[in-house]
Design a protein around this motif. Structure first.
Motif, PDB file in Angstrom:
ATOM      1  N   ARG A 215      42.308 -28.783  12.316  1.00  0.00           N
ATOM      2  CA  ARG A 215      43.111 -29.369  11.524  1.00  0.00           C
ATOM      3  C   ARG A 215      43.853 -30.540  12.198  1.00  0.00           C
ATOM      4  O   ARG A 215      43.876 -30.404  13.562  1.00  0.00           O
ATOM      5  N   ALA A 216      44.204 -31.607  11.265  1.00  0.00           N
ATOM      6  CA  ALA A 216      44.698 -32.532  12.210  1.00  0.00           C
ATOM      7  C   ALA A 216      46.391 -32.586  11.602  1.00  0.00           C
ATOM      8  O   ALA A 216      46.790 -32.028  10.658  1.00  0.00           O
ATOM      9  N   ILE A 217      47.286 -32.611  12.612  1.00  0.00           N
ATOM     10  CA  ILE A 217      48.696 -32.767  12.474  1.00  0.00           C
ATOM     11  C   ILE A 217      49.392 -34.108  12.812  1.00  0.00           C
ATOM     12  O   ILE A 217      48.922 -34.578  13.863  1.00  0.00           O
ATOM     13  N   ARG A 218      50.089 -34.768  12.071  1.00  0.00           N
ATOM     14  CA  ARG A 218      50.664 -36.131  12.335  1.00  0.00           C
ATOM     15  C   ARG A 218      52.147 -35.596  12.591  1.00  0.00           C
ATOM     16  O   ARG A 218      52.740 -34.658  12.124  1.00  0.00           O
ATOM     17  N   GLY A 219      52.553 -36.783  13.346  1.00  0.00           N
ATOM     18  CA  GLY A 219      54.067 -36.711  13.591  1.00  0.00           C
ATOM     19  C   GLY A 219      54.643 -38.013  14.178  1.00  0.00           C
ATOM     20  O   GLY A 219      53.464 -38.745  14.453  1.00  0.00           O
ATOM     21  N   ALA A 220      55.832 -38.363  14.255  1.00  0.00           N
ATOM     22  CA  ALA A 220      56.298 -39.472  14.579  1.00  0.00           C
ATOM     23  C   ALA A 220      57.779 -39.359  15.248  1.00  0.00           C
ATOM     24  O   ALA A 220      58.413 -38.457  14.767  1.00  0.00           O
TER      25      ALA A 220
ATOM     26  N   MET B 196      48.728 -38.103  16.062  1.00  0.00           N
ATOM     27  CA  MET B 196      47.674 -37.276  15.182  1.00  0.00           C
ATOM     28  C   MET B 196      47.053 -36.345  16.238  1.00  0.00           C
ATOM     29  O   MET B 196      46.179 -36.897  17.353  1.00  0.00           O
ATOM     30  N   ALA B 197      47.246 -35.083  16.021  1.00  0.00           N
ATOM     31  CA  ALA B 197      46.805 -34.044  17.081  1.00  0.00           C
ATOM     32  C   ALA B 197      45.782 -33.313  16.301  1.00  0.00           C
ATOM     33  O   ALA B 197      46.028 -32.928  15.239  1.00  0.00           O
TER      34      ALA B 197
END
Length: 120
Positions: A4-9, A91-92
């Protein structure tokens, strides 16, 4: 397990190594905690930073929270006029049993304005 890709900022306070590292540590810690992950679950991480952040590589801050064996890379965001300043995006890619719908994407501080639909 699925990938899975995990977004954040996050928006950091200043263009200093200390502020960049603190922002990355906080953001990655929140991503791991919210998704019940450890650094060993992380396949790779792509960091981008706004063009005004050049005092340090965001990936260097990730080493402080156990990402020493995780492939990391940094890039600069497109310099769009009016874009949010002092912003680090992530993006992890992770291995997890969680469904795509249950992934928590993390947006902190001023970066909450980037994704009001999913920000905490």
């Amino acid at each position: 397990m699925s990938v899975r890709a995990i977004r954040g900022a996050t928006q950091v306070e200043a263009n200093t190594a200390e502020s960049i590292y603190a922002g990355v540590v906080e953001l990655l810690s929140e991503i791991l905690s919210a998704n019940a992950l450890t650094p060993q679950d992380v396949i790779s991480v792509l960091f981008t930073s706004s063009p005004d952040l050049n005092a340090a590589f965001p990936a260097a801050g990730a080493r402080e929270v156990g990402f020493a064996s995780v492939p990391l890379i940094c890039a600069v965001e497109i310099d769009v006029p009016g874009a949010l300043e002092r912003t680090i995006r992530v993006m992890a890619h992770v291995e997890t049993a969680a469904s795509a719908d249950s992934i928590s994407h993390i947006y902190l501080h001023g970066a909450k304005s980037l994704r009001r639909d999913i920000a905490q």
